[in-house]
Motif scaffolding. Structure first.
Motif, PDB file in Angstrom:
ATOM      1  N   UNK A 104     -17.802 -21.903  -9.567  1.00  0.00           N
ATOM      2  CA  UNK A 104     -18.354 -20.555  -9.761  1.00  0.00           C
ATOM      3  C   UNK A 104     -18.069 -19.673  -8.550  1.00  0.00           C
ATOM      4  N   UNK A 105     -18.290 -20.219  -7.366  1.00  0.00           N
ATOM      5  CA  UNK A 105     -18.059 -19.428  -6.149  1.00  0.00           C
ATOM      6  C   UNK A 105     -16.586 -19.055  -6.012  1.00  0.00           C
ATOM      7  N   UNK A 106     -15.706 -20.010  -6.290  1.00  0.00           N
ATOM      8  CA  UNK A 106     -14.270 -19.734  -6.177  1.00  0.00           C
ATOM      9  C   UNK A 106     -13.843 -18.647  -7.150  1.00  0.00           C
ATOM     10  N   UNK A 107     -14.343 -18.716  -8.365  1.00  0.00           N
ATOM     11  CA  UNK A 107     -13.940 -17.717  -9.349  1.00  0.00           C
ATOM     12  C   UNK A 107     -14.466 -16.322  -8.990  1.00  0.00           C
ATOM     13  N   UNK A 108     -15.693 -16.242  -8.505  1.00  0.00           N
ATOM     14  CA  UNK A 108     -16.244 -14.948  -8.114  1.00  0.00           C
ATOM     15  C   UNK A 108     -15.517 -14.372  -6.902  1.00  0.00           C
ATOM     16  N   UNK A 109     -15.308 -15.199  -5.897  1.00  0.00           N
ATOM     17  CA  UNK A 109     -14.648 -14.718  -4.676  1.00  0.00           C
ATOM     18  C   UNK A 109     -13.203 -14.328  -4.972  1.00  0.00           C
ATOM     19  N   UNK A 110     -12.497 -15.180  -5.695  1.00  0.00           N
ATOM     20  CA  UNK A 110     -11.101 -14.849  -6.018  1.00  0.00           C
ATOM     21  C   UNK A 110     -11.007 -13.660  -6.974  1.00  0.00           C
ATOM     22  N   UNK A 111     -11.969 -13.519  -7.873  1.00  0.00           N
ATOM     23  CA  UNK A 111     -11.964 -12.375  -8.781  1.00  0.00           C
ATOM     24  C   UNK A 111     -12.138 -11.062  -8.041  1.00  0.00           C
ATOM     25  N   UNK A 112     -13.085 -11.029  -7.120  1.00  0.00           N
ATOM     26  CA  UNK A 112     -13.287  -9.812  -6.330  1.00  0.00           C
ATOM     27  C   UNK A 112     -12.065  -9.565  -5.438  1.00  0.00           C
ATOM     28  N   UNK A 113     -11.543 -10.623  -4.845  1.00  0.00           N
ATOM     29  CA  UNK A 113     -10.340 -10.474  -4.020  1.00  0.00           C
ATOM     30  C   UNK A 113      -9.153  -9.973  -4.831  1.00  0.00           C
ATOM     31  N   UNK A 114      -9.001 -10.479  -6.044  1.00  0.00           N
ATOM     32  CA  UNK A 114      -7.903 -10.015  -6.899  1.00  0.00           C
ATOM     33  C   UNK A 114      -8.089  -8.557  -7.275  1.00  0.00           C
ATOM     34  N   UNK A 115      -9.318  -8.140  -7.533  1.00  0.00           N
ATOM     35  CA  UNK A 115      -9.573  -6.736  -7.860  1.00  0.00           C
ATOM     36  C   UNK A 115      -9.250  -5.832  -6.669  1.00  0.00           C
ATOM     37  N   UNK A 116      -9.622  -6.261  -5.480  1.00  0.00           N
ATOM     38  CA  UNK A 116      -9.309  -5.483  -4.272  1.00  0.00           C
ATOM     39  C   UNK A 116      -7.804  -5.422  -4.064  1.00  0.00           C
ATOM     40  N   UNK A 117      -7.123  -6.556  -4.218  1.00  0.00           N
ATOM     41  CA  UNK A 117      -5.664  -6.580  -4.069  1.00  0.00           C
ATOM     42  C   UNK A 117      -4.998  -5.678  -5.108  1.00  0.00           C
ATOM     43  N   UNK A 118      -5.476  -5.741  -6.343  1.00  0.00           N
ATOM     44  CA  UNK A 118      -4.917  -4.868  -7.375  1.00  0.00           C
ATOM     45  C   UNK A 118      -5.139  -3.399  -7.073  1.00  0.00           C
ATOM     46  N   UNK A 119      -6.308  -3.067  -6.578  1.00  0.00           N
ATOM     47  CA  UNK A 119      -6.609  -1.680  -6.212  1.00  0.00           C
ATOM     48  C   UNK A 119      -5.664  -1.189  -5.118  1.00  0.00           C
ATOM     49  N   UNK A 120      -5.451  -2.025  -4.112  1.00  0.00           N
ATOM     50  CA  UNK A 120      -4.555  -1.650  -3.006  1.00  0.00           C
ATOM     51  C   UNK A 120      -3.132  -1.493  -3.513  1.00  0.00           C
ATOM     52  N   UNK A 121      -2.664  -2.431  -4.295  1.00  0.00           N
ATOM     53  CA  UNK A 121      -1.298  -2.355  -4.834  1.00  0.00           C
ATOM     54  C   UNK A 121      -1.148  -1.124  -5.721  1.00  0.00           C
ATOM     55  N   UNK A 122      -2.148  -0.865  -6.544  1.00  0.00           N
ATOM     56  CA  UNK A 122      -2.093   0.297  -7.431  1.00  0.00           C
ATOM     57  C   UNK A 122      -2.090   1.613  -6.694  1.00  0.00           C
ATOM     58  N   UNK A 123      -2.811   1.687  -5.594  1.00  0.00           N
ATOM     59  CA  UNK A 123      -2.883   2.934  -4.830  1.00  0.00           C
ATOM     60  C   UNK A 123      -1.659   3.158  -3.960  1.00  0.00           C
ATOM     61  N   UNK A 124      -0.999   2.089  -3.536  1.00  0.00           N
ATOM     62  CA  UNK A 124       0.116   2.238  -2.608  1.00  0.00           C
ATOM     63  C   UNK A 124       1.484   1.963  -3.209  1.00  0.00           C
ATOM     64  N   UNK A 125       1.560   1.222  -4.287  1.00  0.00           N
ATOM     65  CA  UNK A 125       2.852   0.805  -4.811  1.00  0.00           C
ATOM     66  C   UNK A 125       3.473   1.801  -5.776  1.00  0.00           C
ATOM     67  N   UNK A 126       4.752   1.641  -6.002  1.00  0.00           N
ATOM     68  CA  UNK A 126       5.469   2.410  -7.011  1.00  0.00           C
ATOM     69  C   UNK A 126       5.731   3.855  -6.629  1.00  0.00           C
ATOM     70  N   UNK A 127       6.423   4.531  -7.515  1.00  0.00           N
ATOM     71  CA  UNK A 127       6.736   5.935  -7.309  1.00  0.00           C
ATOM     72  C   UNK A 127       5.598   6.797  -7.827  1.00  0.00           C
ATOM     73  N   UNK A 128       5.539   8.002  -7.302  1.00  0.00           N
ATOM     74  CA  UNK A 128       4.530   8.951  -7.761  1.00  0.00           C
ATOM     75  C   UNK A 128       5.023   9.681  -8.967  1.00  0.00           C
TER      76      UNK A 128
END
Length: 128
Positions: A104-128
């Motif tokens: 349970x702890x691993x899934x919660x921690x990794x889930x939040x970490x994945x959401x943060x990583x996705x947010x960062x990638x989404x805000x910084x990656x790709x063309x505008x």
């Protein structure tokens, strides 16, 4: 935004999300927990990425409220599953308490970490 259109966007997105989850789970053996674990982590990343991308370029990918509801609440909400996660944790904890807590702890921690990583990638990656 009418209630019928909102419901339609969420319902149709959920259909595709649940279908994708079912396909992934049905292709793998029944005796392992990792498909749901992986689906929840991937869904967290995709939700973070989508929100980051929308924050960066609000007009990207048909940014209507219906499109957001289709993809986030509907599709990713249907793709991920808290109830199965809870049932998996309960099943593990019944036999091996520490293994259940760790899972349970691993899934919660990794889930939040994945959401943060996705947010960062989404805000910084790709063309505008």
């Amino acid at each position: 935004m009418s209630a019928i259109r909102v419901s339609g966007a969420i319902f149709s997105g959920a259909f595709f999300g649940v279908l994708a989850r079912w396909l992934i789970v049905s292709l793998l053996p029944d005796d392992i927990l990792w498909p749901i674990f992986s689906i929840n982590i991937a869904g967290s990343f995709l939700l973070g990425w989508f929100n980051g991308r929308m924050n960066r370029s609000p007009r990207w990918w048909n940014s209507s409220a219906h499109a957001r509801l289709f993809f986030t609440t509907g599709m990713l909400g249907g793709f991920t599953t808290y109830s199965t996660f809870a049932l998996d944790v309960l099943g593990l904890a019944t036999d091996q308490l520490l293994w259940g807590i760790g899972f349970a702890a691993a899934q919660l921690i990794l889930g939040v970490g994945a959401a943060v990583a996705g947010l960062i990638v989404g805000e910084k990656g790709g063309r505008r």
